[in-house]
Scaffold this motif. Structure first.
Motif, PDB file in Angstrom:
ATOM      1  N   GLY A  35     -22.717 -20.468  10.689  1.00  0.00           N
ATOM      2  CA  GLY A  35     -21.785 -21.016  10.956  1.00  0.00           C
ATOM      3  C   GLY A  35     -20.941 -20.935  12.283  1.00  0.00           C
ATOM      4  N   ASN A  36     -21.473 -20.100  13.108  1.00  0.00           N
ATOM      5  CA  ASN A  36     -21.115 -20.150  14.297  1.00  0.00           C
ATOM      6  C   ASN A  36     -22.032 -19.332  15.389  1.00  0.00           C
ATOM      7  N   ILE A  37     -21.855 -19.493  16.717  1.00  0.00           N
ATOM      8  CA  ILE A  37     -22.825 -19.147  17.639  1.00  0.00           C
ATOM      9  C   ILE A  37     -22.058 -18.618  18.809  1.00  0.00           C
ATOM     10  N   GLU A  38     -22.753 -17.398  19.367  1.00  0.00           N
ATOM     11  CA  GLU A  38     -22.205 -16.908  20.432  1.00  0.00           C
ATOM     12  C   GLU A  38     -23.281 -16.632  21.421  1.00  0.00           C
ATOM     13  N   PRO A  39     -23.154 -16.364  22.566  1.00  0.00           N
ATOM     14  CA  PRO A  39     -23.943 -16.320  23.590  1.00  0.00           C
ATOM     15  C   PRO A  39     -24.868 -14.917  23.253  1.00  0.00           C
ATOM     16  N   GLY A  40     -24.014 -13.838  23.201  1.00  0.00           N
ATOM     17  CA  GLY A  40     -24.653 -12.262  22.788  1.00  0.00           C
ATOM     18  C   GLY A  40     -25.542 -12.456  21.590  1.00  0.00           C
ATOM     19  N   PRO A  41     -25.317 -12.988  20.547  1.00  0.00           N
ATOM     20  CA  PRO A  41     -26.186 -13.044  19.181  1.00  0.00           C
ATOM     21  C   PRO A  41     -27.537 -13.899  19.460  1.00  0.00           C
ATOM     22  N   ALA A  42     -27.206 -14.994  20.245  1.00  0.00           N
ATOM     23  CA  ALA A  42     -27.932 -15.840  20.566  1.00  0.00           C
ATOM     24  C   ALA A  42     -29.213 -15.346  21.437  1.00  0.00           C
ATOM     25  N   PHE A  43     -28.841 -14.815  22.565  1.00  0.00           N
ATOM     26  CA  PHE A  43     -29.963 -14.461  23.075  1.00  0.00           C
ATOM     27  C   PHE A  43     -30.008 -13.213  23.283  1.00  0.00           C
ATOM     28  N   GLU A  44     -30.100 -12.225  22.218  1.00  0.00           N
ATOM     29  CA  GLU A  44     -30.167 -10.888  21.964  1.00  0.00           C
ATOM     30  C   GLU A  44     -31.516 -10.284  22.530  1.00  0.00           C
ATOM     31  N   LEU A  45     -31.672  -9.687  23.507  1.00  0.00           N
ATOM     32  CA  LEU A  45     -32.808  -9.036  23.913  1.00  0.00           C
ATOM     33  C   LEU A  45     -33.646  -8.154  22.831  1.00  0.00           C
ATOM     34  N   HIS A  46     -32.898  -7.699  22.101  1.00  0.00           N
ATOM     35  CA  HIS A  46     -32.946  -6.515  21.363  1.00  0.00           C
ATOM     36  C   HIS A  46     -34.019  -7.390  20.003  1.00  0.00           C
ATOM     37  N   THR A  59     -22.618 -18.396  28.884  1.00  0.00           N
ATOM     38  CA  THR A  59     -21.331 -17.623  28.520  1.00  0.00           C
ATOM     39  C   THR A  59     -20.552 -18.440  29.486  1.00  0.00           C
ATOM     40  N   ASN A  60     -20.947 -19.316  30.540  1.00  0.00           N
ATOM     41  CA  ASN A  60     -20.047 -19.819  31.846  1.00  0.00           C
ATOM     42  C   ASN A  60     -19.794 -21.484  31.397  1.00  0.00           C
ATOM     43  N   VAL A  61     -20.628 -21.748  30.446  1.00  0.00           N
ATOM     44  CA  VAL A  61     -20.732 -23.234  30.255  1.00  0.00           C
ATOM     45  C   VAL A  61     -19.735 -23.853  29.153  1.00  0.00           C
ATOM     46  N   ASP A  62     -18.412 -24.271  29.338  1.00  0.00           N
ATOM     47  CA  ASP A  62     -17.393 -24.443  28.629  1.00  0.00           C
ATOM     48  C   ASP A  62     -18.088 -25.569  27.483  1.00  0.00           C
ATOM     49  N   ALA A  63     -18.571 -26.627  28.065  1.00  0.00           N
ATOM     50  CA  ALA A  63     -19.257 -27.554  27.025  1.00  0.00           C
ATOM     51  C   ALA A  63     -19.825 -26.913  25.870  1.00  0.00           C
ATOM     52  N   LEU A  64     -20.300 -25.523  25.812  1.00  0.00           N
ATOM     53  CA  LEU A  64     -21.002 -25.069  25.043  1.00  0.00           C
ATOM     54  C   LEU A  64     -20.174 -23.791  24.478  1.00  0.00           C
ATOM     55  N   GLY A  65     -18.811 -24.019  24.581  1.00  0.00           N
ATOM     56  CA  GLY A  65     -17.795 -23.013  23.888  1.00  0.00           C
ATOM     57  C   GLY A  65     -17.793 -21.765  24.917  1.00  0.00           C
ATOM     58  N   GLY A  66     -18.471 -21.675  25.874  1.00  0.00           N
ATOM     59  CA  GLY A  66     -18.378 -20.471  26.898  1.00  0.00           C
ATOM     60  C   GLY A  66     -18.619 -19.263  26.226  1.00  0.00           C
ATOM     61  N   ALA A  67     -17.797 -18.285  26.543  1.00  0.00           N
ATOM     62  CA  ALA A  67     -17.988 -16.954  25.977  1.00  0.00           C
ATOM     63  C   ALA A  67     -17.436 -16.897  24.459  1.00  0.00           C
ATOM     64  N   VAL A  68     -16.730 -17.746  24.159  1.00  0.00           N
ATOM     65  CA  VAL A  68     -16.080 -17.677  22.844  1.00  0.00           C
ATOM     66  C   VAL A  68     -17.077 -18.521  21.446  1.00  0.00           C
ATOM     67  N   GLY A  69     -18.022 -19.191  22.113  1.00  0.00           N
ATOM     68  CA  GLY A  69     -19.036 -19.828  21.317  1.00  0.00           C
ATOM     69  C   GLY A  69     -18.632 -20.917  20.687  1.00  0.00           C
ATOM     70  N   MET A  70     -19.312 -21.342  19.597  1.00  0.00           N
ATOM     71  CA  MET A  70     -18.851 -22.593  18.897  1.00  0.00           C
ATOM     72  C   MET A  70     -18.909 -22.258  17.414  1.00  0.00           C
ATOM     73  N   LEU A  71     -18.197 -22.862  16.629  1.00  0.00           N
ATOM     74  CA  LEU A  71     -18.006 -22.573  15.486  1.00  0.00           C
ATOM     75  C   LEU A  71     -17.857 -24.175  14.605  1.00  0.00           C
TER      76      LEU A  71
END
Lengths: 286, 322, 469
Positions: free
Chosen positions: B232-243, B130-142
């Motif tokens: 088509g997109n990746i965000e920290p929440g869905p990528a590392f979802e404990l559930h 979430t804090n790494v801007d190179a990976l899109g940070g909180a916004v994620g990548m598209l």
């Protein structure tokens, strides 16, 4: 950084730490007695929040006076949960109990969502506060600390002074030996699950007086409880209280020195390091 | 590699392939999308089973490798225009490398401590990314939609991703089977039953466990890479979802702990059940409550899972139902 | 060896069976599923947007051209062609509240269309929309599978989006793959709409313009304000809002003294508020979602932080925000729509664009009558999704996707929900360019009760903005 801000934040962190400690104590007690990691902990906390909300908003009871009702409710919920979901698998491998309590989690969250939806909720509660510049000591926090201490004291008195409490400790130490001594271990286990639930719900009730919340607030608090419990040593209630205070202080002080979004990264790294190097917690022997 | 000629494995292969190729021959895109999710879950459940079922280590945050694979591949595809197959393989490699590096210390922990540590690792990665801007940070990548043009448009890209996930699922199952049938697998199960005795027998538990952990990290990373490529997109929440991690555990339990077919059956049953509950107008509101209740009933009364139960009941099945 | 052979045989037979089933499926599919495709309309009747405004100035809810309504409606409704609108909704999980309101709004539109007898083309063809949706659990996992199902199995003619940007992104990918027209609501993300989509249209004001109005408002009602703190949840949506706000505010001469995101799971903000206070800002803009926004407002109040102006995302427009009592007072929230907005046929005329659909009052009254609850902007968005589709079908005089896209591209009109116009540039095609945010504030009425008022933009306000004390 500004010294006053440091003091103000430390006070905030310290006061909150007691409530966090109480919250984690519920998890650690259950683990200590029956080696079960209760994944229903989060929803229990949320139940405490909503119990207070309903009692104060719909029935007009003062949130603090509602606490005894929350305690009774917690005890009943916990004991029922134990017999329904945990008792049959108490000796099974940990994965089984994890999933059993997780199923409780699913059911509770599902039911709470149907009843309350996931709208943001909050209590409107105002107490006199002490203020000096940036430093604010809120009345609600002071009361929360006092109640947390009171509940902890009562828990220890119960565990060390009463016959039932002693039998719970005996069961925690060595279940089969306790059974040989004529202790009904089933009830001792059920009761300790109930007490663990009470602690979760009371802490939830206290958190509700401090924060806004939703039905889904339990998830983050549950993870936080894990961190605290590991910090204090799994199964150690005093450790949990101390762990809570450490986490409270750590969060508030690190907030000042680093971007606030790095605080959880720091927290989880500390968590992993503690697990690796001092798995019995900061207090425990190596 | 004698186990590769084992007919039990062939049966699994035939059945999985038979089902997986249905939408391809039948040209049923909706079924294909559903099966993509199913095969992804089969991969996740089987790979969790490799570490959990064979060594008894409950990896609660196994989804961390799904996220790592997804993020690595996505980054390579988006910024360096890698082909998605290569990107996925690199993602898998990185996930395995990380598993290897953290495996040593973390696998020293036993029981609940290990489970909690894996949760912590997943959360640490989520908050870090979430804090790494190179990976899109909180916004994620598209992914720009035009990225798919290299694969003949979005539609055929999604078709390719589907072939990819079939392959990954089969690979995971094969690995799971080969490990179970090998001497290596036997040593793992010895560790599961009693680590100290295993050591006496000349097994190096630390080495065996780290190897297993490294292997089991590879496959979810591939699945993550394919899933987010298609998404088509990746965000920290869905990528590392404990559930999602817990869901995979549920599937393993449902199907049968420590068996090869168990996670496959578990994923299938779980996904069908969920699909039914969610699309049914009566149950959709209460689907969490109902699935929780069903899970509880299974955990309490059918502890061995579907496959385990069948193996107990019908002894002849034990010959080929692994 | 023998046993192995037997097992192998069983395996092969099983697979053969499966393959047969697989092959049987496609041959059966076309016959069992009658295509719900629209009949081709004669080319002469193709898009005629200029003809429409005259017919639509009357409130649409009761709009029924000439004789069709009284006697013939039921008979015609029977012949009306089905028009399936597919989407997923979040019936569980974090987005549940907003998503439910959105579906309620859409349902209300559907009722209105039913009452009017369907959507009528010029040649008399009637279309009766129906909706079909699945629960996406507020998670991206199955969104694509569910949309593929809607398109291929349920044969949805048009798509609407799920609630929230992340889910809408995943859904839009599938929609685009299949060339289906999708109107998104509840998805305010900018980047989604900047990848050259062809058939996806955004109803909401994009995130980049979410809080820029708040900065304008701040400078208007508190001209002495110089220092602002931008604090936001580190999630996709809030971060995009904050990233767009910072350069805007700086461009206006405001000094951003703090720009920091907090983790999605944050529970306690008091140390963070201490840190913010230390920078002495005049205003705080930002926020995130439900629980964090509520806590943030409560703790600002508890600490008596001397900030005159506070705008938070998402949480303030929720009715239950007032649970926190006096702490809610003065908090401002951006909203896509509020019941007090003043869009009307007259203001449309003044702006020289057509007005379409029910009046604000007609919508609000109907909503309250049906759901016994006041509509939120999510509800309005849900209704507007349907309304827009209806208008596009009428404009195109067809249900052919290409013609609908052309009609949506040309669209520039006012509804109860506000002005709607889409970008037609290749890169940002479908992005909302006209709709504006309104800003609501929790204020106390004469009797001391907490109520919401629109305070910005000035031409839409229902009360003056108040500064915190």
């Amino acid at each position: 950084m500004n010294f006053e801000v440091l003091i103000a934040s430390s006070i905030d962190g310290l006061t909150l730490g007691f409530v966090f400690g109480l919250m984690a104590m519920g998890l650690t007690l259950i683990f200590g007695v029956m080696k079960v990691i209760n994944l229903g902990h989060g929803p229990f906390i949320v139940m405490g929040m909503f119990a207070v909300l309903v009692l104060s908003q719909n029935l007009g009871i003062n949130p603090y006076l509602a606490l005894p009702i929350v305690i009774v409710l917690g005890l009943v919920t916990g004991v029922v949960t134990y017999f329904v979901a945990v008792h049959r698998v108490i000796n099974a491998p940990e994965l089984t109990t994890l999933l059993a309590t997780f199923s409780v989690n699913m059911m509770l969250i599902g039911a709470l969502t149907i009843i309350f939806s996931t709208s943001p909720r909050g209590l409107s509660l105002e107490l006199p506060a002490f203020r000096a510049g940036t430093i604010t000591v809120l009345g609600t926090r002071v009361v929360a600390v006092l109640i947390a201490l009171l509940v902890t004291g009562a828990l220890y008195a119960f565990l060390y002074r009463t016959h039932i409490g002693k039998s719970i400790r005996a069961v925690a130490n060595n279940r089969s030996a306790a059974e040989l001594m004529g202790i009904n271990s089933t009830w001792a286990l059920a009761l300790s699950f109930g007490i663990g639930t009470v602690l979760a719900m009371v802490s939830g009730a206290l958190l509700a007086t401090l924060f806004g919340f939703t039905v889904l607030s339990g998830g983050g608090l549950e993870t936080k409880s894990f961190v605290i419990v590991v910090l204090g040593g799994l199964g150690n209630p005093t450790g949990a209280l101390l762990g809570g205070i450490v986490i409270g202080l750590l969060e508030s002080i690190t907030t000042i020195f680093m971007p606030v979004s790095y605080v959880p990264v720091f927290e989880f790294v500390v968590f992993i390091l503690i697990l690796l190097f001092r798995p019995n917690g900061l207090l425990g022997a190596r | 590699m004698k186990s590769l000629t084992n007919p039990s494995l062939w049966i699994i292969w035939f059945v999985v392939l038979g089902v997986a190729l249905m939408p391809v021959f039948g040209n049923l895109p909706a079924l294909r999308e559903e099966l993509f999710v199913l095969l992804m879950l089969v991969t996740l459940a089987s790979s969790v089973n490799i570490i959990m079922g064979y060594t008894g280590y409950v990896s609660f945050g196994h989804i961390v490798f799904f996220g790592i694979g997804g993020y690595t591949a996505f980054y390579l595809i988006q910024t360096l225009q890698f082909n998605f197959v290569l990107a996925a393989l690199i993602g898998g490699g990185i996930a395995s490398l990380i598993a290897f590096l953290i495996g040593m210390p973390v696998l020293r922990l036993r029981g609940a401590y290990f489970a909690l540590a894996t949760i912590g690792i997943n959360e640490a990665f989520r908050t870090l990314v979430t804090n790494v801007d190179a990976l899109g940070g909180a916004v994620g990548m598209l992914l720009q939609f035009s990225v798919y043009d290299a694969y003949g448009g979005a539609k055929s890209a999604s078709q390719l991703a589907y072939y990819g996930i079939i392959l990954v699922a089969l690979l995971t199952i094969t690995a799971s089977f080969v490990i179970k049938k090998s001497k290596f697998g036997l040593s793992l199960m010895a560790i599961r039953e009693d680590q100290d005795t295993a050591m006496v027998l000349g097994i190096d538990p630390a080495r065996a466990k780290v190897m297993t952990y490294t292997i089991s990290a590879f496959f979810p990373a591939l699945a993550g890479a394919l899933f987010f490529f298609k998404n088509g997109n990746i965000e920290p929440g869905p990528a590392f979802e404990l559930h999602r991690s817990i869901e995979a555990l549920v599937m393993v339990m449902l199907g049968g702990f420590g068996t090869v077919t168990g996670p496959i059956v578990g994923a299938f049953v779980y996904e069908r059940l969920r699909g039914f509950l969610i699309t049914d107008p009566i149950f959709s509101n209460a689907h969490l409550v109902i699935s929780g209740l069903l899970l509880l009933i299974i955990v309490l009364f059918v502890t061995a899972g579907v496959v385990g139960w069948l193996r107990q009941r019908i002894p002849t099945l034990r010959r080929f139902l692994e | 060896m023998r046993n192995q052979l037997r097992v192998l045989t069983i395996g092969i037979l099983l697979t053969l069976g499966l393959i047969i089933v697989a092959c049987a499926a496609p041959t059966a599919a076309p016959t069992s599923a009658p295509p719900t495709k629209a009949p081709v309309v004669e080319p002469t009747k193709a898009p005629a947007p200029t003809a429409v405004p005259a017919a639509t100035t009357a409130p649409a809810a009761t709009k029924a051209p000439e004789a069709t309504k009284p006697a013939a409606t039921s008979a015609l409704a029977a012949q009306a062609k089905k028009l399936l609108i597919g989407f997923t909704a979040s019936q569980t999980g974090a987005q549940q509240v907003a998503s439910k309101k959105q579906v309620e709004g859409l349902q209300l539109w559907l009722d209105d269309v039913k009452k009017a007898g369907g959507i009528k083309l010029k040649d008399g063809t009637l279309y009766m929309p129906e909706m079909k949706f699945y629960d996406d659990e507020s998670k991206t996992d199955r969104v694509q599978a569910l949309y593929a199902k809607l398109i291929n199995e349920d044969k949805a003619d048009f798509l609407l989006s799920p609630y929230s940007s992340g889910l809408a992104r995943a859904a839009a990918v599938v929609g685009e793959q299949n060339g289906k027209v999708m109107i998104t609501a509840g998805a305010a993300d900018d980047v989604t709409m900047e990848q050259g989509f062809k058939n996806t249209f955004q109803l909401y004001t994009p995130a980049s313009r979410y809080l820029t109005g708040a900065a304008d408002m701040l400078m208007k009602i508190d001209p002495t304000a110089k220092k602002i703190a931008i604090v936001y949840e580190k999630d996709s949506f809030s971060t995009s809002v904050a990233n767009a706000l910072k350069p805007y505010a700086e461009g206006k001469g405001l000094n951003v003294v703090m720009f920091e995101g907090y983790d999605t799971g944050s529970t306690d903000f008091s140390p963070f508020i201490n840190k913010i206070s230390a920078t002495n800002p005049d205003a705080i803009l930002g926020g995130g979602h439900f629980a964090d926004g509520t806590t943030f407002a409560k703790q600002l109040y508890d600490k008596k932080t001397p900030v005159r102006f506070v705008t938070l995302l998402v949480a303030p427009p929720e009715p239950t925000f007032k649970d926190i009592g006096d702490a809610a007072q003065y908090i401002i929230g951006p909203s896509q729509w509020e019941p007090q907005v003043t869009y009307s046929a007259e203001s449309a005329k003044a702006a020289n664009i057509p007005y379409y659909g029910p009046s604000v009052k007609a919508f609000t009254d109907a909503y309250v009558a049906k759901y016994k609850d006041s509509p939120s902007y999510h509800s309005a968005g849900g209704y507007a999704q349907g309304l827009l589709l209806q208008k596009a079908i009428e404009d195109a005089d067809s249900v052919d996707p290409a013609k609908i896209v052309a009609a949506l591209d040309k669209m520039n009109l006012m509804t109860f929900y506000g002005v709607i116009k889409f970008s037609t540039e290749a890169k940002t095609h479908g992005k909302q360019v006209a709709h504006d945010m309104v800003y609501m504030q929790w204020q106390k009425d004469a009797s001391g009760k907490l109520i919401t008022n629109i305070v910005w933009p000035l031409e839409a306000k229902s009360a003056d903005g108040q500064l915190r004390k």
